[in-house]
Design a protein around this motif. Structure first.
Motif, PDB file in Angstrom:
ATOM      1  N   ASP A   1       0.849  -1.192   0.000  1.00 19.87           N
ATOM      2  CA  ASP A   1       0.000   0.000   0.000  1.00 19.87           C
ATOM      3  C   ASP A   1       0.885   1.243   0.000  1.00 19.87           C
ATOM      4  O   ASP A   1       1.865   1.313   0.745  1.00 19.87           O
TER       5      ASP A   1
ATOM      6  N   GLN B   1      -9.297   1.578  -2.658  1.00 15.02           N
ATOM      7  CA  GLN B   1      -8.675   0.502  -3.429  1.00 15.02           C
ATOM      8  C   GLN B   1      -8.477  -0.704  -2.524  1.00 15.02           C
ATOM      9  O   GLN B   1      -8.345  -0.565  -1.310  1.00 15.02           O
ATOM     10  N   ILE B   2      -8.405  -1.862  -3.134  1.00 15.23           N
ATOM     11  CA  ILE B   2      -8.090  -3.062  -2.379  1.00 15.23           C
ATOM     12  C   ILE B   2      -6.732  -2.872  -1.699  1.00 15.23           C
ATOM     13  O   ILE B   2      -5.809  -2.313  -2.294  1.00 15.23           O
ATOM     14  N   THR B   3      -6.622  -3.312  -0.445  1.00  9.04           N
ATOM     15  CA  THR B   3      -5.366  -3.151   0.284  1.00  9.04           C
ATOM     16  C   THR B   3      -4.497  -4.395   0.130  1.00  9.04           C
ATOM     17  O   THR B   3      -4.972  -5.464  -0.292  1.00  9.04           O
TER      18      THR B   3
ATOM     19  N   ALA C   1      -5.633  -8.236  -0.334  1.00 11.36           N
ATOM     20  CA  ALA C   1      -5.149  -9.023  -1.476  1.00 11.36           C
ATOM     21  C   ALA C   1      -4.521 -10.328  -0.997  1.00 11.36           C
ATOM     22  O   ALA C   1      -4.731 -11.398  -1.607  1.00 11.36           O
TER      23      ALA C   1
ATOM     24  N   ASP D   1      -6.094  -3.562  -8.832  1.00 13.56           N
ATOM     25  CA  ASP D   1      -6.903  -2.522  -8.201  1.00 13.56           C
ATOM     26  C   ASP D   1      -7.948  -2.044  -9.209  1.00 13.56           C
ATOM     27  O   ASP D   1      -8.011  -2.565 -10.332  1.00 13.56           O
ATOM     28  N   SER D   2      -8.747  -1.064  -8.844  1.00 10.49           N
ATOM     29  CA  SER D   2      -9.850  -0.644  -9.717  1.00 10.49           C
ATOM     30  C   SER D   2      -9.346   0.061 -10.974  1.00 10.49           C
ATOM     31  O   SER D   2     -10.084   0.223 -11.944  1.00 10.49           O
TER      32      SER D   2
ATOM     33  N   LYS E   1      -1.847  -5.693  -8.267  1.00 10.65           N
ATOM     34  CA  LYS E   1      -1.679  -5.563  -6.812  1.00 10.65           C
ATOM     35  C   LYS E   1      -0.974  -6.795  -6.255  1.00 10.65           C
ATOM     36  O   LYS E   1      -0.082  -6.681  -5.419  1.00 10.65           O
TER      37      LYS E   1
ATOM     38  N   ALA F   1     -11.911  -5.573 -14.046  1.00 11.41           N
ATOM     39  CA  ALA F   1     -11.648  -4.247 -13.462  1.00 11.41           C
ATOM     40  C   ALA F   1     -12.157  -3.150 -14.388  1.00 11.41           C
ATOM     41  O   ALA F   1     -12.824  -2.212 -13.943  1.00 11.41           O
TER      42      ALA F   1
ATOM     43  N   ILE G   1     -13.394  -1.839  -6.112  1.00  8.79           N
ATOM     44  CA  ILE G   1     -12.102  -1.567  -5.458  1.00  8.79           C
ATOM     45  C   ILE G   1     -10.988  -2.438  -6.032  1.00  8.79           C
ATOM     46  O   ILE G   1      -9.830  -2.336  -5.629  1.00  8.79           O
ATOM     47  N   GLY G   2     -11.346  -3.306  -6.983  1.00  9.15           N
ATOM     48  CA  GLY G   2     -10.333  -4.170  -7.584  1.00  9.15           C
ATOM     49  C   GLY G   2     -10.988  -5.347  -8.287  1.00  9.15           C
ATOM     50  O   GLY G   2     -12.196  -5.322  -8.562  1.00  9.15           O
TER      51      GLY G   2
END
Lengths: 134, 134, 134, 134
Positions: free
Chosen positions: C44, D2-4, D8, D32-33, D38, D62, D108-109
């Motif tokens: 991140d 966003q996905i963290t 993930a 991610d989006s 990621k 996505a 978010i992804g």
């Protein structure tokens, strides 16, 4: 384990012999199992356009560890992975590409042949495969 | 007139012999005058990264009909065509690529060698060139 | 021999730990010896632009079987292969890419790290390398 | 949003577990989006060719914020956007890609899975989706 230079030369020689016997001018591409070029030969009279076809047939067989026409079972309309041929910078899904496996069943490379009919290309590729084992 | 399959095989054989004599593992790419792949050989032990370098050296020499290191005279900082190496999907401008010319001075193809020092690559390419003429 | 999923996970975990210790947000790419993606992690806060840098560092180290900054000795102005970085769809030649070798000295994969200074990226990559051996 | 990295990792872990339960070797890509990588994991034994398929499934989900097989409704022969799969550097339109949405319905992804049948890939992707929510 990867295909060796000596093996690749043997495969090329047998493939060229078979193509001459069939009276077709082909390109023959030999890759290692990672899809990297090991050896290549373009016979006199082969179309320039089949250079890429031979390379892509060999790539398809290296990346999916199956003969190119088998990939078509998945990628064709109604297949489980229709449109698969658009991946990996495009695949070729008609005959002429064959993966090379060692005695343990591990892929060590592949051959792609193009220039004749797909049946002729396949016959040439099979001659190469036989030479590898011989 | 284009380089023939028989000539390309002769060039490859001489180049491999020279590389073995020098104790280096190289990739050797042979193109026709249109920059299209005619023959290729990757010796066992050559880095995967030099496949593309050999191909690009041969392409550079085919497209500009000169040795790769000569292109550097134009493309280098202060040269008349600084940045030329960014054209044609990139060029390689250090030694190892040589155009093949026939007795009339027409380009019939090229060779690109990579895997050793540029001096070694150049020596291997020159052996290939000699075999073509011989 | 190729890097395994278990090994790749171990490498990722150690690399992330090191990056957190250094207080930097990085991307970490792990490839096999053929340059094919095995595992990837984007921390991140890492810039989107370093995704490609990490991938290209790992590719450079896989294809030339050396650390990325070592490639610079060849590709820099005055180097034996000036412009080498334009081959293979571009290379990255500053620190942060390391090849992974097994006990026999064969390359089994590589790591590429980007997001911090090149010294930080290199330190993270080295932590990954240590975890592989450990 | 966003996905963290933590999310993930949780998704990857659940997906791998499901794939092992199904007895298939797959690649799992998490974006991610914005369609940027990621996290990624290639299980031992997965074909090299499915690396790109997993990445393209995740990209498709996505970019269009829908499951990959849903895109086929538009892109197929007779569909409202026939040929859509040729856009965006190509899309994959069979099952295995799922967008991740948060409680507000914002993407978010996404996840893309490839290596088994499309039904198996989809089941693995769903396990990943469940882990995200869990």
């Amino acid at each position: 384990m990867q295909i060796t230079a000596e093996q690749a030369e043997r495969v090329l020689k047998a493939s060229i012999l078979k193509a001459k016997e069939l009276g077709v001018s082909v390109c023959i591409a030999i890759l290692d199992s990672g899809g990297h070029l090991k050896a290549f030969h373009r016979m006199d009279g082969a179309w320039l356009g089949v250079i890429d076809v031979a390379l892509m047939k060999a790539k398809t067989s290296a990346l999916f560890e199956m003969e190119t026409q088998t990939v078509d079972n998945y990628s064709k309309a109604g297949g489980d992975a229709h449109g698969l041929e658009l991946t990996n910078g495009h695949l070729v899904t008609f005959a002429g590409g064959i993966p090379f496996k060692n005695v343990d069943g591990h892929t060590i490379g592949s051959i792609g042949v193009s220039g004749g009919t797909s049946a002729q290309d396949y016959a040439v590729a099979q001659s190469g495969q036989s030479a590898l084992k011989g």
